[in-house]
Design a protein around this motif. Sequence first.
Motif, PDB file in Angstrom:
ATOM      1  N   GLN A   1      -1.353  10.880  -3.549  1.00  0.00           N
ATOM      2  CA  GLN A   1      -0.695  10.493  -4.959  1.00  0.00           C
ATOM      3  C   GLN A   1       0.883  10.072  -4.532  1.00  0.00           C
ATOM      4  OE1 GLN A   1      -2.293  13.512  -7.082  1.00  0.00           O
ATOM      5  NE2 GLN A   1      -0.632  14.618  -7.156  1.00  0.00           N
ATOM      6  N   PRO A   2       1.379   9.259  -5.229  1.00  0.00           N
ATOM      7  CA  PRO A   2       2.680   9.246  -5.012  1.00  0.00           C
ATOM      8  C   PRO A   2       3.746  10.263  -5.352  1.00  0.00           C
ATOM      9  CG  PRO A   2       1.869   7.633  -6.831  1.00  0.00           C
ATOM     10  CD  PRO A   2       0.763   8.546  -6.439  1.00  0.00           C
ATOM     11  N   PRO A   3       4.747  10.300  -4.729  1.00  0.00           N
ATOM     12  CA  PRO A   3       5.840  11.447  -5.206  1.00  0.00           C
ATOM     13  C   PRO A   3       6.021  11.353  -6.682  1.00  0.00           C
ATOM     14  CG  PRO A   3       7.095   9.806  -3.894  1.00  0.00           C
ATOM     15  CD  PRO A   3       5.372   9.602  -3.743  1.00  0.00           C
ATOM     16  N   LEU A   4       6.464  12.294  -7.208  1.00  0.00           N
ATOM     17  CA  LEU A   4       6.623  12.655  -8.818  1.00  0.00           C
ATOM     18  C   LEU A   4       5.609  12.641  -9.626  1.00  0.00           C
ATOM     19  CD1 LEU A   4      10.157  10.804  -8.785  1.00  0.00           C
ATOM     20  CD2 LEU A   4       9.604  13.024  -8.703  1.00  0.00           C
TER      21      LEU A   4
ATOM     22  N   GLU B   1       0.996  -1.130  -0.063  1.00  0.00           N
ATOM     23  CA  GLU B   1      -0.240  -0.150  -0.116  1.00  0.00           C
ATOM     24  C   GLU B   1       0.789   1.381   0.039  1.00  0.00           C
ATOM     25  OE1 GLU B   1      -3.158   0.203   2.479  1.00  0.00           O
ATOM     26  OE2 GLU B   1      -3.942  -1.906   1.765  1.00  0.00           O
ATOM     27  N   PRO B   2       0.281   2.486  -0.505  1.00  0.00           N
ATOM     28  CA  PRO B   2       1.044   3.725  -0.548  1.00  0.00           C
ATOM     29  C   PRO B   2       1.571   3.854   0.959  1.00  0.00           C
ATOM     30  CG  PRO B   2      -0.608   3.873  -2.142  1.00  0.00           C
ATOM     31  CD  PRO B   2      -0.784   2.411  -1.258  1.00  0.00           C
ATOM     32  N   SER B   3       2.692   4.451   1.133  1.00  0.00           N
ATOM     33  CA  SER B   3       3.192   4.511   2.549  1.00  0.00           C
ATOM     34  C   SER B   3       2.561   5.660   3.262  1.00  0.00           C
ATOM     35  CB  SER B   3       4.860   4.786   2.431  1.00  0.00           C
ATOM     36  OG  SER B   3       5.162   5.701   1.563  1.00  0.00           O
ATOM     37  N   VAL B   4       1.350   5.670   3.712  1.00  0.00           N
ATOM     38  CA  VAL B   4       0.648   6.643   4.348  1.00  0.00           C
ATOM     39  C   VAL B   4      -0.082   5.975   5.659  1.00  0.00           C
ATOM     40  CG1 VAL B   4      -1.532   8.186   4.350  1.00  0.00           C
ATOM     41  CG2 VAL B   4      -0.234   7.660   2.089  1.00  0.00           C
TER      42      VAL B   4
END
Lengths: 150, 99
Positions: free
Chosen positions: B17-20, A72-75
């Motif tokens: 949203q992901p970096p970049l 998962e996105p690291s949040v």
Amino acid sequence: MVFSLAYHFLRDRGAAEEVAQDVFLRLYRKMDDLEDARHVTIWLRKVTSHRSIDYVRKRGSRFTIALEDTAEPSVTEQHGDPLLNRRLRQLIATLAEKPRMVMILRYQEDLTPEEISDVLEMPVRTVKSHLQRSLAILRQKIERSMGEVR
Amino acid sequence: MEDFERQLRDALARKEQPPLFEAKVFAAIAESKSKRWVSWRWEALAASLLALAGFWAQHEHAVRDRVAGEAAKARLQLALKITVTELSKIQRTVRTTEE
């Protein structure tokens, strides 16, 4: 909103980025036709939902993700029990495409059944029925796997 | 039920949203813009060629019209010349017969 909608639906970071990028590219081309910020938000929700569903349909059986392995996105979890949240997301991912998108639009975007019906171009009655059925399925599965839901 | 729905809201909270990501979107837009520029140039070239062909056809038509006009003028002049000659002949004949 765009990346998050695609991510919750696809459960794959790369695929979600691909869809989100395509949606923004379409937005860039469509920008002159959209009247105001509200119109842009409605358009973005609609296109992201349909593009995400198309993405899964086009890839068919090739697009199957081992849910336990998905990173998962690291949040950091802002609210609730991280373990329960993760399990719920995994269970939502097992729902069929339309009911899954209905659930995401309802609980991520906080849309009413009427608004969801507009986004997904389906009758309000169908939206309500998807919501009720999905809630019952998820509740049953979560109770079985994690004990009584508080 | 409300509690379960709250848990669903927590689970489906918006993800960053992901970096970049933004940079990637702008790069994709820039790439599409450059592709459109290339395609626009080809369209412009095709339009110019079409316009040139149109002008050429118009010019050819004008030349043909001018040649046809000049020929008609020459024919008219010849006809008038013949008419004048004929008239003179008739005039001479009348004069001769009257005298």
